[in-house]
Scaffold this motif. Structure first.
Motif, short mmCIF file in Angstrom:
data_model
loop_
_atom_site.label_atom_id
_atom_site.label_comp_id
_atom_site.label_asym_id
_atom_site.label_seq_id
_atom_site.Cartn_x
_atom_site.Cartn_y
_atom_site.Cartn_z
N LEU A 174 -35.06 84.38 -14.98
CA LEU A 174 -34.17 85.48 -14.65
C LEU A 174 -33.67 85.26 -13.23
O LEU A 174 -34.48 85.11 -12.31
CB LEU A 174 -34.90 86.81 -14.77
CG LEU A 174 -34.12 88.08 -14.41
CD1 LEU A 174 -32.94 88.29 -15.35
CD2 LEU A 174 -35.06 89.29 -14.43
N LEU A 175 -32.36 85.23 -13.08
CA LEU A 175 -31.75 84.96 -11.78
C LEU A 175 -31.08 86.20 -11.22
O LEU A 175 -30.48 86.98 -11.95
CB LEU A 175 -30.67 83.88 -11.90
CG LEU A 175 -31.08 82.50 -12.38
CD1 LEU A 175 -29.87 81.60 -12.46
CD2 LEU A 175 -32.13 81.91 -11.48
N ASN A 176 -31.18 86.33 -9.91
CA ASN A 176 -30.41 87.30 -9.15
C ASN A 176 -29.77 86.54 -8.00
O ASN A 176 -30.47 86.05 -7.11
CB ASN A 176 -31.30 88.43 -8.64
CG ASN A 176 -30.53 89.49 -7.91
OD1 ASN A 176 -29.38 89.77 -8.23
ND2 ASN A 176 -31.16 90.11 -6.92
N ILE A 179 -34.52 82.81 -8.45
CA ILE A 179 -35.35 83.14 -9.59
C ILE A 179 -36.23 84.33 -9.23
O ILE A 179 -36.96 84.29 -8.22
CB ILE A 179 -36.23 81.94 -10.01
CG1 ILE A 179 -35.36 80.74 -10.36
CG2 ILE A 179 -37.12 82.32 -11.19
CD1 ILE A 179 -36.14 79.45 -10.65
N ILE A 180 -36.14 85.37 -10.06
CA ILE A 180 -36.93 86.57 -9.81
C ILE A 180 -37.83 86.93 -11.00
O ILE A 180 -38.56 87.92 -10.95
CB ILE A 180 -36.05 87.77 -9.44
CG1 ILE A 180 -35.10 88.12 -10.59
CG2 ILE A 180 -35.29 87.49 -8.14
CD1 ILE A 180 -34.47 89.49 -10.46
N GLY A 181 -37.77 86.11 -12.06
CA GLY A 181 -38.61 86.38 -13.22
C GLY A 181 -38.60 85.20 -14.17
O GLY A 181 -37.78 84.29 -14.05
N CYS A 182 -39.55 85.23 -15.11
CA CYS A 182 -39.66 84.13 -16.07
C CYS A 182 -40.37 84.59 -17.33
O CYS A 182 -41.03 85.62 -17.34
CB CYS A 182 -40.42 82.95 -15.46
SG CYS A 182 -42.13 83.30 -14.99
N ALA A 183 -40.20 83.79 -18.38
CA ALA A 183 -40.91 84.01 -19.65
C ALA A 183 -40.78 82.74 -20.47
O ALA A 183 -39.86 81.93 -20.26
CB ALA A 183 -40.33 85.20 -20.41
N GLY A 184 -41.70 82.59 -21.42
CA GLY A 184 -41.65 81.46 -22.33
C GLY A 184 -41.75 81.93 -23.77
O GLY A 184 -42.25 83.03 -24.05
N ALA A 217 -40.88 92.82 -5.98
CA ALA A 217 -39.76 93.55 -5.37
C ALA A 217 -38.74 94.03 -6.40
O ALA A 217 -37.94 94.93 -6.11
CB ALA A 217 -39.06 92.68 -4.32
N TYR A 218 -38.77 93.46 -7.60
CA TYR A 218 -37.79 93.81 -8.63
C TYR A 218 -38.39 94.60 -9.79
O TYR A 218 -37.71 94.88 -10.77
CB TYR A 218 -37.14 92.53 -9.17
CG TYR A 218 -36.26 91.86 -8.14
CD1 TYR A 218 -34.92 92.20 -8.02
CD2 TYR A 218 -36.78 90.92 -7.28
CE1 TYR A 218 -34.11 91.61 -7.07
CE2 TYR A 218 -35.98 90.31 -6.32
CZ TYR A 218 -34.65 90.67 -6.22
OH TYR A 218 -33.86 90.07 -5.28
N LEU A 266 -36.40 95.09 -15.80
CA LEU A 266 -36.12 93.65 -15.93
C LEU A 266 -37.13 92.95 -16.83
O LEU A 266 -36.77 92.00 -17.54
CB LEU A 266 -36.06 93.00 -14.55
CG LEU A 266 -34.95 93.54 -13.65
CD1 LEU A 266 -35.04 92.92 -12.26
CD2 LEU A 266 -33.58 93.31 -14.27
N GLY A 267 -38.37 93.41 -16.82
CA GLY A 267 -39.35 92.86 -17.75
C GLY A 267 -38.93 93.13 -19.18
O GLY A 267 -38.96 92.25 -20.04
N LYS A 268 -38.51 94.36 -19.43
CA LYS A 268 -38.01 94.73 -20.76
C LYS A 268 -36.80 93.88 -21.13
O LYS A 268 -36.67 93.44 -22.28
CB LYS A 268 -37.65 96.21 -20.78
CG LYS A 268 -37.12 96.70 -22.10
CD LYS A 268 -36.81 98.19 -22.07
CE LYS A 268 -36.28 98.65 -23.42
NZ LYS A 268 -36.01 100.10 -23.42
#
Length: 154
Positions: free
Chosen positions: A53-55, A59-64, A88-89, A94-96
């Motif tokens: 996940l980019l802002n 990169i501010i998040g990830c998942a596989g 911070a985010y 954003l997780g959802k």
């Protein structure tokens, strides 16, 4: 905000590997993410998939999305793994957003369920996951397994 597939945009692989390692790896498991992400880029099979996940190009998040998450429940697949949102985010949905993206990809790949293992309670139930029992890790620990039905797209 933008969700990037490393398979579709491999120029992000090095930065994604560094991010996944920072969030999830120990000194002994650093190569797991490097090898898994690099090999996924040209894989013949649809899994694994790795997302960031980019802002503003940060990169501010990830998942596989993987075939198994080091757990005994091999009858279940695919698995959501390594979900992470920078502190911070958090609290912005954003997780959802990342989970929903993985669910959508699961559907596009023709799977009618998605699974995950965690010790976290309360979060995934809010997203529609149901408790699917325990699973056992090779290192002797257990985790709760959660699943969600992902109706196939027509």
């Amino acid at each position: 905000m933008q969700i990037i597939s490393i398979r579709q945009q491999p120029q992000w692989a090095k930065r994604a590997i560094d991010y996944f390692q920072k969030q999830w790896a120990s000194a002994e498991s650093m190569m797991v993410y490097e090898d898994a992400i690099n090999r996924a880029i040209d894989a013949n099979n649809p899994l694994p998939q790795w997302y960031i996940l980019l802002n503003d190009n940060h990169i501010i998040g990830c998942a596989g999305l993987i075939p198994n998450d080091f757990i005994s429940r091999c009858e279940l697949y695919p698995w959501l793994c390594a979900l992470y949102i920078d502190e911070a985010y958090r609290g912005q949905g954003l997780g959802k957003r990342l989970v929903n993206h993985v669910i959508r990809q699961t559907q596009l790949l023709g799977f009618n369920q998605l699974h995950l293992c965690t010790d976290l309670t309360g979060y995934y139930e809010k997203l529609g996951f149901f408790d699917n029992g325990l699973g056992y890790h090779p290192w002797g620990e257990t985790s709760n397994v959660y699943s969600i039905n992902t109706p196939l797209l027509s």
